[in-house]
Design a protein around this motif. Structure first.
Motif, mmCIF file in Angstrom:
data_model
loop_
_atom_site.group_PDB
_atom_site.id
_atom_site.type_symbol
_atom_site.label_atom_id
_atom_site.label_comp_id
_atom_site.label_asym_id
_atom_site.label_seq_id
_atom_site.Cartn_x
_atom_site.Cartn_y
_atom_site.Cartn_z
ATOM 1 N N THR A 19 -2.287 -23.886 -47.985
ATOM 2 C CA THR A 19 -1.019 -23.272 -47.586
ATOM 3 C C THR A 19 -1.356 -21.975 -46.890
ATOM 4 O O THR A 19 -2.143 -21.176 -47.399
ATOM 5 C CB THR A 19 -0.129 -22.998 -48.817
ATOM 6 O OG1 THR A 19 0.113 -24.238 -49.487
ATOM 7 C CG2 THR A 19 1.196 -22.393 -48.403
ATOM 8 N N ILE A 20 -0.781 -21.754 -45.708
ATOM 9 C CA ILE A 20 -1.043 -20.522 -44.967
ATOM 10 C C ILE A 20 0.272 -19.871 -44.572
ATOM 11 O O ILE A 20 1.306 -20.525 -44.490
ATOM 12 C CB ILE A 20 -1.900 -20.785 -43.700
ATOM 13 C CG1 ILE A 20 -1.169 -21.721 -42.715
ATOM 14 C CG2 ILE A 20 -3.253 -21.350 -44.066
ATOM 15 C CD1 ILE A 20 -1.852 -21.856 -41.376
ATOM 16 N N ASN A 21 0.211 -18.572 -44.340
ATOM 17 C CA ASN A 21 1.357 -17.828 -43.836
ATOM 18 C C ASN A 21 1.134 -17.555 -42.355
ATOM 19 O O ASN A 21 0.042 -17.139 -41.959
ATOM 20 C CB ASN A 21 1.515 -16.498 -44.579
ATOM 21 C CG ASN A 21 1.864 -16.710 -46.030
ATOM 22 O OD1 ASN A 21 2.614 -17.607 -46.372
ATOM 23 N ND2 ASN A 21 1.294 -15.893 -46.895
ATOM 24 N N LEU A 22 2.156 -17.803 -41.553
ATOM 25 C CA LEU A 22 2.087 -17.558 -40.113
ATOM 26 C C LEU A 22 3.253 -16.685 -39.687
ATOM 27 O O LEU A 22 4.346 -16.769 -40.255
ATOM 28 C CB LEU A 22 2.179 -18.881 -39.331
ATOM 29 C CG LEU A 22 1.008 -19.835 -39.395
ATOM 30 C CD1 LEU A 22 1.346 -21.114 -38.652
ATOM 31 C CD2 LEU A 22 -0.232 -19.200 -38.803
ATOM 32 N N GLY A 23 3.019 -15.902 -38.645
ATOM 33 C CA GLY A 23 4.107 -15.145 -38.045
ATOM 34 C C GLY A 23 5.041 -16.092 -37.313
ATOM 35 O O GLY A 23 4.664 -17.206 -36.936
ATOM 36 N N PHE A 24 6.262 -15.636 -37.084
ATOM 37 C CA PHE A 24 7.257 -16.483 -36.425
ATOM 38 C C PHE A 24 6.848 -16.872 -35.008
ATOM 39 O O PHE A 24 7.093 -18.002 -34.580
ATOM 40 C CB PHE A 24 8.612 -15.763 -36.403
ATOM 41 C CG PHE A 24 9.175 -15.532 -37.775
ATOM 42 C CD1 PHE A 24 9.541 -16.606 -38.580
ATOM 43 C CD2 PHE A 24 9.315 -14.249 -38.277
ATOM 44 C CE1 PHE A 24 10.050 -16.402 -39.853
ATOM 45 C CE2 PHE A 24 9.822 -14.034 -39.547
ATOM 46 C CZ PHE A 24 10.194 -15.110 -40.339
ATOM 47 N N VAL A 25 6.212 -15.962 -34.292
ATOM 48 C CA VAL A 25 5.807 -16.256 -32.914
ATOM 49 C C VAL A 25 4.708 -17.320 -32.901
ATOM 50 O O VAL A 25 4.768 -18.275 -32.115
ATOM 51 C CB VAL A 25 5.354 -14.975 -32.183
ATOM 52 C CG1 VAL A 25 4.793 -15.309 -30.809
ATOM 53 C CG2 VAL A 25 6.525 -13.996 -32.062
ATOM 54 N N ASP A 26 3.714 -17.160 -33.782
ATOM 55 C CA ASP A 26 2.644 -18.172 -33.862
ATOM 56 C C ASP A 26 3.221 -19.538 -34.223
ATOM 57 O O ASP A 26 2.876 -20.545 -33.616
ATOM 58 C CB ASP A 26 1.592 -17.768 -34.900
ATOM 59 C CG ASP A 26 0.780 -16.557 -34.490
ATOM 60 O OD1 ASP A 26 0.714 -16.262 -33.278
ATOM 61 O OD2 ASP A 26 0.207 -15.910 -35.386
ATOM 62 N N LEU A 27 4.099 -19.553 -35.222
ATOM 63 C CA LEU A 27 4.719 -20.809 -35.633
ATOM 64 C C LEU A 27 5.504 -21.426 -34.481
ATOM 65 O O LEU A 27 5.415 -22.637 -34.234
ATOM 66 C CB LEU A 27 5.630 -20.583 -36.841
ATOM 67 C CG LEU A 27 6.335 -21.822 -37.396
ATOM 68 C CD1 LEU A 27 5.325 -22.878 -37.815
ATOM 69 C CD2 LEU A 27 7.228 -21.429 -38.558
ATOM 70 N N GLY A 28 6.235 -20.604 -33.760
ATOM 71 C CA GLY A 28 7.001 -21.100 -32.615
ATOM 72 C C GLY A 28 6.114 -21.695 -31.536
ATOM 73 O O GLY A 28 6.447 -22.730 -30.946
#
Length: 139
Positions: A19-28
């Motif tokens: 499980t990783i956390n990503l910023g909204f821009v990276d995810l987008g």
């Protein structure tokens, strides 16, 4: 920050869920690349990115594996392996990059008598009692 669960498509001992956390821009941006057909899904993108980074550092990994005498891949430790080491008066120093498994029939006492140290970069599969018995020997 949204969490993104990565579940590799292959089930079995060669995969581990992350499980990783990503910023909204990276995810987008990942979603855009998936939507445009560059990748089948988020997991496909992330696996590809990870493999590219591993390939980029392959020489370093190879050198460390050789220098530290590390088993690369899957190492299965059996009761027979540990009994033979004990009979020879040896303590095993086990180093694995990948997956190390200790057989279910290995007792905590046998593990302590025959394993001097255990270092696993990746995953260790063993009974909870064996893991507890070796806790002070894990690096």
């Amino acid at each position: 920050m949204p969490k993104l669960a990565v579940v590799p498509s292959a089930k079995g001992p060669e995969s581990e869920k992350l499980t990783i956390n990503l910023g909204f821009v990276d995810l987008g941006q990942i979603e855009l690349l998936v939507q445009e057909g560059f990748y089948a899904n988020r997991s496909d993108f992330i696996r590809t990115a990870i493999r590219n980074q591993i390939d980029r550092h392959a020489d370093v990994v190879r050198q460390v594996v050789i220098r530290k005498s590390v088993d690369l891949g899957i190492r299965h430790i059996t009761k027979a392996d540990l009994t033979a080491a004990e009979a020879a008066g040896e303590m095993l120093d086990i180093r694995v990059l990948g997956l190390a498994t200790i057989a279910e029939d290995v007792t905590p006492d046998l593990a302590r008598r025959s394993i001097g140290s255990l270092s696993v970069l990746g995953a260790l599969q063993a009974s909870n009692t064996v893991k507890a018995a070796l806790a002070d020997r894990m690096k």
